[in-house]
Design an enzyme around this catalytic site. Structure first.
Site, PDB file in Angstrom:
ATOM      1  CE  LYS A 337       9.071   4.855  36.374  1.00 50.18           C
ATOM      2  NZ  LYS A 337      10.307   5.937  35.636  1.00 50.18           N
ATOM      3  CG  HIS A 349       9.579 -14.422  44.682  1.00 46.80           C
ATOM      4  ND1 HIS A 349       8.816 -14.332  44.493  1.00 46.80           N
ATOM      5  CD2 HIS A 349      10.694 -15.039  43.603  1.00 46.80           C
ATOM      6  CE1 HIS A 349       9.527 -16.290  44.584  1.00 46.80           C
ATOM      7  NE2 HIS A 349       9.826 -16.033  44.279  1.00 46.80           N
ATOM      8  CB  ALA A 366      14.156 -12.763  45.453  1.00 45.92           C
TER       9      ALA A 366
END
Length: 451
Positions: A337, A349, A366
């Site tokens: 965003k 991930h 991740a």
């Protein structure tokens, strides 16, 4: 294209009570655009073309939407709802301003195309003073019938007034009309309200034109194009038609939709060449997708720029303000965003990248979270080119990670990291040999029955 001037008059004053909504009917959306927006963007917009919108007395939001899309549009208020001709004459000032052609369209017909506007204008030739848009209805019940002799429209007969023979006619009134500008105001001002409802009906213009020795004509279009929206069910039907149109246009432009019926696009989505979209993808408004990008299944993208050869998903959410450079990889369960990711960045991930700038070829491991919100304000994170952020790290904004630096897995970073530095922020590992075995034995002893 035509060299004639035009005034397009959009009727958008309806209450829309059957929508069961506090929002004005024409502001409901199809393919990420309001019904009104779809109509306004299809209307003629050349140097010789003008636009006017008739709104209700309490619909300032409708006027605002129209001005946002077409700032030059004139606004007129229909203070009382006394029929379609009354609505048209609410814009008498605009009509009197003069134009070769007057085009009248309802604001709740989002599937109408620019080509249909052009065809209406083209049909205003010779002594043809009015052109009505018609369609062949699969079930004409409830529609006004267009009664034609030869090439001339002689009347529009409403269902309640139609004879048995007239009810068998399947050519129906779509509601969209074009008037020759030189006679439009004269015809409109002669429409009366001598009917059971005391309203002024635009369809009466046909009889008045004929009484004046002028002709009316019909052009036809597909029933789907002229769907009017009065209920949420009809809104869903229009969405289905629009999505089919957008998917077809995308595939004709070279986009691969693996399972087209499962992909949802927006009216303003733009594509480069060789884009691939897998099943169950939603593309919201304001998205551009460049050459060779692949969007994997169950991903959602809105108000973002997707660069060349980007890979997104599966199960990714790309939120407003995201810009993904060439070759960026966004993997499963990643959310972005207000983030700029330069070329070659990998976020493969389970990560959140928000209010951030990530430099070329950086790797976000991740489980990395960019902690951008302190409960009151949003703060930015800067990750330099080539930086490596280890798995399960938290970057507490505002913070800057220097180019080429390494962040050890599990770190919580709250201060600036210099270029090419290694930062590890976690407790030292403690190893106790044999502890687990002794723990299990102790627990097992505790569970033995007591004698």
């Amino acid at each position: 294209m035509t060299d004639r001037s035009s005034l397009t008059l959009v009727l958008a004053a309806g209450e829309g009570t059957r929508m069961r909504s506090s929002r004005p009917k024409v502001l409901h959306e199809v393919a990420g655009r309001s019904l009104l927006a779809n109509v306004l963007l299809a209307a003629p917009a050349g140097k010789q073309d003008r636009l006017a919108v008739v709104v209700g007395p309490d619909h300032q939001a409708v006027a605002d939407e129209a001005r946002k899309l077409r700032p030059e549009a004139q606004m007129f208020v229909q203070s009382e709802r006394k029929g379609t001709a009354h609505a048209v004459l609410a814009a008498r000032e605009a009509i009197a301003g003069g134009a070769d052609d007057l085009l009248v369209v309802f604001g709740d017909t989002p599937l109408v195309t620019a080509e249909t506007f052009a065809r209406l204008q083209a049909a205003l030739t010779g002594d043809v003073a009015i052109v009505v848009l018609g369609f062949r209805a699969k079930d004409p019940a409830g529609y006004g019938r267009l009664l034609v002799q030869g090439n001339e429209l002689i009347a529009i007969r409403e269902q309640a007034d139609a004879s048995e023979a007239e009810r068998k006619v399947d050519l129906c009134n779509a509601g969209m009309m074009a008037f020759a500008g030189k006679s439009a105001l004269t015809i409109l001002e002669r429409i009366g309200n001598a009917n059971s409802k005391g309203e002024y009906y635009l369809t009466d213009a046909i009889g008045i034109a004929r009484e004046m020795g002028l002709r009316a004509a019909v052009i036809e279009t597909d029933e789907d194009e002229v769907r009017g929206i009065n209920t949420k069910a009809q809104l869903a039907e229009a969405e289905t038609v629009m999505q089919a149109r957008l998917r077809r246009q995308a595939m004709e432009a070279g986009v691969t939709l693996v399972a087209p019926e499962t992909v949802f696009l927006s009216a303003d989505t733009t594509f480069g060449r060789d884009v691939v979209i897998e099943p169950f993808v939603v593309i919201g408004p304001g998205v551009s997708i460049d050459d060779g990008a692949v969007i994997h299944s169950f991903s959602h993208v809105t108000q973002s720029s997707i660069g060349k050869k980007v890979s997104i998903g599966p199960y990714a959410r790309i939120r407003p303000g995201t810009s993904l450079g060439e070759g960026v990889r966004i993997g499963n369960f990643v959310e972005t965003k207000a983030a700029v990711l330069e070329s070659g960045v990998k976020v493969n991930h389970l990560s959140y990248v928000g209010d951030a700038h990530v430099g070329t070829n950086a790797n976000i491991g991740a489980g990395t979270i960019m902690c951008n919100y302190d409960g009151f304000d949003k703060h930015r994170t800067e990750v330099g080119a080539g930086a490596f952020v280890g798995s399960n790290s938290s970057l507490v904004a505002p913070v800057k990670i220097g180019a080429g630096s390494y962040i050890g897995s599990g770190s919580v970073i709250t201060r600036e990291v210099p270029e090419d530095a290694l930062v590890v922020e976690r407790n030292e590992q403690v190893t106790r040999p044999g502890w687990a075995k002794r723990y299990r034995e102790r627990k097992a002893e505790m569970k033995k029955p007591k004698t």
